[in-house]
Design an enzyme around this catalytic site. Structure first.
Site, short mmCIF file in Angstrom:
data_model
loop_
_atom_site.label_atom_id
_atom_site.label_comp_id
_atom_site.label_asym_id
_atom_site.label_seq_id
_atom_site.Cartn_x
_atom_site.Cartn_y
_atom_site.Cartn_z
N TRP A 1 20.41 24.27 39.08
CA TRP A 1 20.97 24.39 40.44
C TRP A 1 20.30 25.51 41.22
O TRP A 1 20.00 25.35 42.41
CB TRP A 1 22.49 24.54 40.38
N ASP B 1 26.27 30.20 45.24
CA ASP B 1 26.70 28.85 44.91
C ASP B 1 27.72 28.99 43.77
O ASP B 1 27.36 29.34 42.66
CB ASP B 1 25.49 28.01 44.47
N LYS C 1 34.18 19.87 41.46
CA LYS C 1 34.26 20.45 40.12
C LYS C 1 35.65 21.04 39.91
O LYS C 1 36.39 20.61 39.06
CB LYS C 1 33.20 21.55 39.92
C1 LIG Z 1 27.35 20.04 41.14
C2 LIG Z 1 26.64 21.24 41.63
C3 LIG Z 1 25.83 21.20 42.77
C4 LIG Z 1 25.58 19.93 43.56
O1 LIG Z 1 26.71 19.61 44.26
P1 LIG Z 1 26.78 18.38 45.30
O2 LIG Z 1 28.12 18.61 45.93
O3 LIG Z 1 26.69 17.12 44.50
O4 LIG Z 1 25.66 18.52 46.25
C5 LIG Z 1 25.22 22.37 43.18
N1 LIG Z 1 25.40 23.52 42.51
C6 LIG Z 1 26.15 23.60 41.40
C7 LIG Z 1 26.31 24.90 40.69
C8 LIG Z 1 26.80 22.45 40.93
O5 LIG Z 1 27.56 22.52 39.81
#
Ligand SMILES: *Cc1c(COP(=O)(O)O)cnc(C)c1O
Length: 362
Positions: free
Chosen positions: A102, A175, A199
Site C-alpha cells: 500500500w 493511510d 476494513k
Molecule cells: C485496502 C487498502 C487500500 C485500498 O483501498 P481502496 O478503498 O480499495 O482503494 C489502501 N491502503 C490500505 C492500507 C488498505 O488496506
C-alpha cells in the site's frame, strides 16, 4: 441462519447487531415509508444520519475543531492521487515511507504528480516489518510525509509511530485504512488521515478523511471541484450525492463502537491478536511472517511448512466455517484479518483448529 467466521481482509466482517438493525430498517426507515437508499440526501432523515457519522468519527478520533471530517468516494486509492494533486506543488517534494504494497501504491500515484523522496524502504524485507526511527531520512522541507500505519497485505503495523515522525513539523499524512479506530490515537499529530471504510468502519463506497484546516489551506487551486478537499469541506461532504447507504452503515458501526468503548476495543484487539501469535510461537509448525515488534493486531499473517499444507489448512478451516484466511495472492500463506467486529469466539475457534491441524500434520 448460519454465519461464518469471516476473516476477509476487506470488505470485511460487520457487527451482527448492525446488520440486523439495517435489516429491520431496510424497507421503512423510521416511519418515513421508504428506504434510506430511496430518499433525498438533503432531507431531514438522511441529514441526521450524515451528521451523526461525522460527530461519532470526530469523537472516536478525539479530533478538535481544527479538523474537518470528510466522507468521500473513490476509496483509499483516490486519496493516493488526491493528496499529491492538492498538496504536492511543482517546486516541492514529498516524503513517502515505502513499507509494503500500500505504501508503494501511494508512491506510484504521487510520482505521476510530482517529486517523491522515499525516506525508508522496507517493502521487500523478509520477515516483513516497518522502518524504525534510525532508518527514516526525513526532509525538513518536505511538502508532507506520507505513511501507512498498517500494511494490510504483509501484516506489519506500527504499534507506536517512530519518535522522529511524531516530533517532525512536516505535515503528517497517514493511510489508516486497515487500522483506523482499532485503538486510540493522538490524532493531533496528523494533518490528514484517510481510510477506505470497508476494513474497520463499514461497507465499501465511503472513504473517511480527517483533514486539518491549516494544512487544507495549502491545497492547489487548479483542480476540478470534485478533486479539491475544500469543495467537500465547505459543503459538509454534500457537494454531490454521497454514498448514503454506506454512510448509514458507517453511522451504525461508529455508534456500536462508541457503545462498546474504543479503549476496551483496543484491549480486545490486542488480546485477540495475542491468542493467534501465541499459538504460532508455541509451535514449530507455524511461522509468523512479520518481525515480532511490528506484528499487526488487525491482519495476522503466517506460513505453514509447505504450500500443500497451506492449501489443506485453508480447505479444512473452511469446513469449520473459518473462511477468508487465504493470504493475499501476491504473498501467499495465511492471513487472518481480525478487525473490531471480528468476534473473540472466532479467534478461539481458529486457535483450536490450528492446534488440531498441527497434531494431525506436524
Ligand atoms: C485496502 C487498502 C487500500 C485500498 O483501498 P481502496 O478503498 O480499495 O482503494 C489502501 N491502503 C490500505 C492500507 C488498505 O488496506
Amino acid at each position: 441462519m448460519s454465519r461464518i467466521y469471516n476473516f476477509s481482509a476487506g470488505p470485511a466482517i460487520l457487527p451482527l447487531e448492525v446488520l440486523e438493525q439495517a435489516q429491520a430498517e431496510l424497507v421503512d426507515f423510521c416511519n418515513s415509508g421508504m428506504s434510506i437508499m430511496e430518499m433525498s440526501h438533503r432531507g431531514k432523515e438522511y441529514d441526521a444520519i450524515h451528521s451523526e457519522a461525522v460527530a461519532n468519527l470526530k469523537e472516536l478520533m478525539q479530533l478538535n475543531d481544527n479538523f474537518d471530517i470528510l466522507l468521500l468516494q473513490g476509496g483509499a486509492s483516490l486519496q493516493f492521487a488526491m493528496i499529491p494533486m492538492n498538496f504536492l506543488g511543482a517546486d516541492l517534494a514529498a516524503d513517502y515511507v515505502n513499507s509494503g504494497v500500500w505504501g508503494s501504491s501511494a508512491i506510484k500515484q504521487a510520482r505521476i504528480i510530482g517529486k517523491v523522496n522515499v525516506v525508508a524502504d522496507t517493502e521487500k524485507d523478509v520477515p516483513t516489518r516497518l522502518p524504525d526511527a534510525a532508518e527514516l531520512h526525513l526532509n525538513d522541507n518536505a511538502a508532507y510525509l506520507h505513511i501507512t500505519t498498517n500494511e494490510t497485505i504483509s501484516g506489519a503495523q506500527w504499534k507506536h509511530l517512530p519518535q522522529n515522525i511524531t516530533a517532525s513539523d512536516v505535515p503528517l499524512v497517514a493511510d489508516m485504512s486497515s487500522d483506523i479506530l482499532s485503538r486510540p490515537i493522538d490524532a493531533n499529530c496528523f494533518s490528514l488521515i484517510y481510510a477506505g471504510a470497508q476494513k474497520n468502519l463499514g461497507p465499501s463506497g465511503v472513504t473517511v478523511v480527517a483533514l486539518r484546516k491549516d494544512f487544507a489551506e495549502r491545497e492547489s487551486k487548479n483542480l476540478p471541484s470534485m478533486l479539491r478537499y475544500s469543495t467537500h469541506a465547505d459543503t459538509n461532504s454534500l457537494y454531490n450525492t454521497p454514498p448514503c447507504y454506506s454512510i448509514y452503515i458507517l453511522t451504525l458501526v461508529t455508534r456500536w463502537l462508541k457503545n462498546f468503548g474504543l479503549e476496551k476495543m483496543f484491549h480486545q484487539n490486542v488480546a485477540k491478536a495475542a491468542m493467534l501469535y501465541n499459538q504460532i510461537d508455541s509451535s514449530g509448525f507455524y511461522r509468523g511472517t512479520a518481525v515480532k515488534e511490528y506484528r499487526s493486531d488487525m491482519n495476522v499473517t503466517f506460513r505453514l511448512p509447505t504450500e500443500e499444507l497451506e492449501t489443506d489448512f485453508i480447505a479444512d478451516a473452511a469446513k469449520l466455517g473459518l473462511k477468508g484466511i487465504k493470504g493475499h495472492r501476491s504473498v501467499g500463506g495465511i492471513r487472518a484479518s481480525i478487525y473490531n467486529a471480528f468476534p473473540v469466539k472466532g479467534v478461539e475457534t481458529l486457535v483450536a483448529f490450528m492446534a488440531e491441524f498441527e497434531r494431525r500434520h506436524g
